[in-house]
Write an enzyme that holds these catalytic residues in place. Structure first.
Site, PDB file in Angstrom:
ATOM      1  N   LYS A   1      -3.180  -1.528   8.349  1.00 15.62           N
ATOM      2  CA  LYS A   1      -4.506  -2.034   8.489  1.00 15.62           C
ATOM      3  C   LYS A   1      -4.528  -3.637   9.240  1.00 15.62           C
ATOM      4  O   LYS A   1      -5.323  -4.369   8.754  1.00 15.62           O
ATOM      5  CB  LYS A   1      -5.142  -2.246   6.961  1.00 15.62           C
ATOM      6  CG  LYS A   1      -5.405  -0.710   6.321  1.00 15.62           C
ATOM      7  CD  LYS A   1      -6.132  -0.932   5.067  1.00 15.62           C
ATOM      8  CE  LYS A   1      -6.581   0.430   4.582  1.00 15.62           C
ATOM      9  NZ  LYS A   1      -7.394   0.329   3.503  1.00 15.62           N
TER      10      LYS A   1
ATOM     11  N   ARG B   1      -1.053  -2.859  -5.783  1.00 12.71           N
ATOM     12  CA  ARG B   1      -0.952  -4.105  -5.002  1.00 12.71           C
ATOM     13  C   ARG B   1      -1.991  -5.116  -5.531  1.00 12.71           C
ATOM     14  O   ARG B   1      -1.748  -6.323  -5.594  1.00 12.71           O
ATOM     15  CB  ARG B   1      -1.731  -3.485  -3.741  1.00 12.71           C
ATOM     16  CG  ARG B   1      -1.941  -4.428  -2.662  1.00 12.71           C
ATOM     17  CD  ARG B   1      -2.358  -3.911  -1.185  1.00 12.71           C
ATOM     18  NE  ARG B   1      -2.923  -4.766  -0.377  1.00 12.71           N
ATOM     19  CZ  ARG B   1      -2.275  -5.559   0.543  1.00 12.71           C
ATOM     20  NH1 ARG B   1      -0.929  -5.693   0.316  1.00 12.71           N
ATOM     21  NH2 ARG B   1      -2.864  -6.245   1.328  1.00 12.71           N
TER      22      ARG B   1
ATOM     23  N   HIS C   1      -2.860 -10.486   4.389  1.00 14.17           N
ATOM     24  CA  HIS C   1      -4.027 -10.672   4.738  1.00 14.17           C
ATOM     25  C   HIS C   1      -4.500 -11.486   5.848  1.00 14.17           C
ATOM     26  O   HIS C   1      -4.095 -12.653   5.857  1.00 14.17           O
ATOM     27  CB  HIS C   1      -5.106 -11.092   3.423  1.00 14.17           C
ATOM     28  CG  HIS C   1      -5.150  -9.978   2.302  1.00 14.17           C
ATOM     29  ND1 HIS C   1      -5.174 -10.591   0.924  1.00 14.17           N
ATOM     30  CD2 HIS C   1      -5.099  -8.840   2.283  1.00 14.17           C
ATOM     31  CE1 HIS C   1      -5.359  -9.500   0.310  1.00 14.17           C
ATOM     32  NE2 HIS C   1      -5.012  -8.454   1.117  1.00 14.17           N
TER      33      HIS C   1
ATOM     34  N   TYR D   1      -8.626 -12.570  -6.102  1.00 13.99           N
ATOM     35  CA  TYR D   1      -7.422 -12.705  -7.065  1.00 13.99           C
ATOM     36  C   TYR D   1      -7.490 -14.121  -7.871  1.00 13.99           C
ATOM     37  O   TYR D   1      -7.074 -14.372  -8.947  1.00 13.99           O
ATOM     38  CB  TYR D   1      -5.977 -12.560  -6.316  1.00 13.99           C
ATOM     39  CG  TYR D   1      -5.766 -11.239  -5.651  1.00 13.99           C
ATOM     40  CD1 TYR D   1      -6.297  -9.874  -6.485  1.00 13.99           C
ATOM     41  CD2 TYR D   1      -5.771 -11.124  -4.607  1.00 13.99           C
ATOM     42  CE1 TYR D   1      -5.923  -8.665  -6.163  1.00 13.99           C
ATOM     43  CE2 TYR D   1      -5.706  -9.776  -3.898  1.00 13.99           C
ATOM     44  CZ  TYR D   1      -5.643  -8.469  -4.581  1.00 13.99           C
ATOM     45  OH  TYR D   1      -5.501  -7.471  -4.112  1.00 13.99           O
TER      46      TYR D   1
ATOM     47  N   ARG E   1       0.845  -1.196   0.067  1.00 23.73           N
ATOM     48  CA  ARG E   1       0.067  -0.091   0.012  1.00 23.73           C
ATOM     49  C   ARG E   1       1.047   1.333   0.090  1.00 23.73           C
ATOM     50  O   ARG E   1       1.876   1.157   0.459  1.00 23.73           O
ATOM     51  CB  ARG E   1      -0.716   0.050   1.275  1.00 23.73           C
ATOM     52  CG  ARG E   1      -1.792  -1.087   1.489  1.00 23.73           C
ATOM     53  CD  ARG E   1      -2.439  -1.134   2.921  1.00 23.73           C
ATOM     54  NE  ARG E   1      -3.461  -2.134   2.814  1.00 23.73           N
ATOM     55  CZ  ARG E   1      -3.350  -3.398   3.500  1.00 23.73           C
ATOM     56  NH1 ARG E   1      -2.051  -3.507   3.915  1.00 23.73           N
ATOM     57  NH2 ARG E   1      -4.005  -4.398   3.611  1.00 23.73           N
TER      58      ARG E   1
ATOM     59  N   HIS F   1      -3.117   2.074  -5.352  1.00 26.60           N
ATOM     60  CA  HIS F   1      -3.460   0.697  -4.860  1.00 26.60           C
ATOM     61  C   HIS F   1      -3.549  -0.352  -6.012  1.00 26.60           C
ATOM     62  O   HIS F   1      -3.539  -1.623  -5.939  1.00 26.60           O
ATOM     63  CB  HIS F   1      -4.858   0.837  -4.212  1.00 26.60           C
ATOM     64  CG  HIS F   1      -5.103  -0.371  -3.324  1.00 26.60           C
ATOM     65  ND1 HIS F   1      -4.307  -0.290  -1.921  1.00 26.60           N
ATOM     66  CD2 HIS F   1      -5.915  -1.272  -3.076  1.00 26.60           C
ATOM     67  CE1 HIS F   1      -4.589  -1.237  -1.267  1.00 26.60           C
ATOM     68  NE2 HIS F   1      -5.446  -2.033  -1.791  1.00 26.60           N
TER      69      HIS F   1
END
Length: 197
Positions: free
Chosen positions: A84, A151, A174, A183, A59, A148
């Site tokens: 995050k 990413r 994640h 994805y 990010r 973004h």
């Protein structure tokens, strides 16, 4: 309209995520963006920044927070501090990327801790990264791009290489696989060979 809803709000609610426009760059588009980044005023730095954002799925905030101490050039590793509530992890640095990082660091004549600095000797800002990505995208003929996208391009690249969901999830930091499944679900590699006999 029934139940007081208008068509627009109903369309938004019913639209599946797959109906969104493509939100990643192809290999050729990414190569073009990286080449175009070299042509800016600070091309050596900008190239490394965009390359690392793509290769490590960074990010913008993660990229501008990177410090020199996050790099281990002898072992060709970089510590990725995720934001995050993501999972931080160590990534390998590929040979071409390692050479580009060393070339960039060789241009630096300061002891500042940040990996990416502005010409004023300050850490780069989100706005400056947005600007330089936009400028490189225009030079590459790609139109308006948001940072973004790099990413997302990383996630789609890994999925198209055939890597499994769990590995991509860990690589991108994640915690929840629902953020990664997009994805692997739309990766074209899944459908290859279906019509071959």
């Amino acid at each position: 309209m029934p139940n007081g809803q208008n068509v627009k709000s109903e369309d938004i609610r019913l639209t599946d995520g797959h109906e969104r426009a493509r939100n990643f760059l192809s290999d050729g588009e990414m190569d073009g963006l990286l080449e175009a980044s070299k042509k800016g005023r600070h091309g050596v730095r900008d190239y490394v920044l965009l390359l690392m954002m793509f290769r490590h799925g960074l990010r913008v905030s993660e990229a501008v927070r990177m410090r020199r101490q996050d790099l281990n050039l002898k072992r060709a590793r970089v510590w990725i501090r995720r934001l995050k509530n993501g999972l931080s992890v160590e990534h390998p640095i590929a040979g071409d990327e390692l050479r580009a990082i060393k070339r960039y660091l060789h241009t630096r004549h300061d002891a500042l801790p940040w990996l990416f600095v502005s010409e004023r000797g300050q850490p780069m800002t989100r706005q400056s990264v947005n600007y330089l990505i936009g400028a490189a995208a225009r030079r590459a003929g790609l139109g308006a791009l948001h940072p973004h996208l790099l990413r997302h391009s990383c996630g789609f690249f890994l999925a198209n290489q055939g890597y499994d969901l769990r590995l991509i999830q860990d690589y991108l930091g994640h915690r929840d696989p629902k953020h990664t499944v997009h994805y692997t679900r739309v990766a074209g590699v899944r459908f290859e060979g279906m019509w071959e006999k």
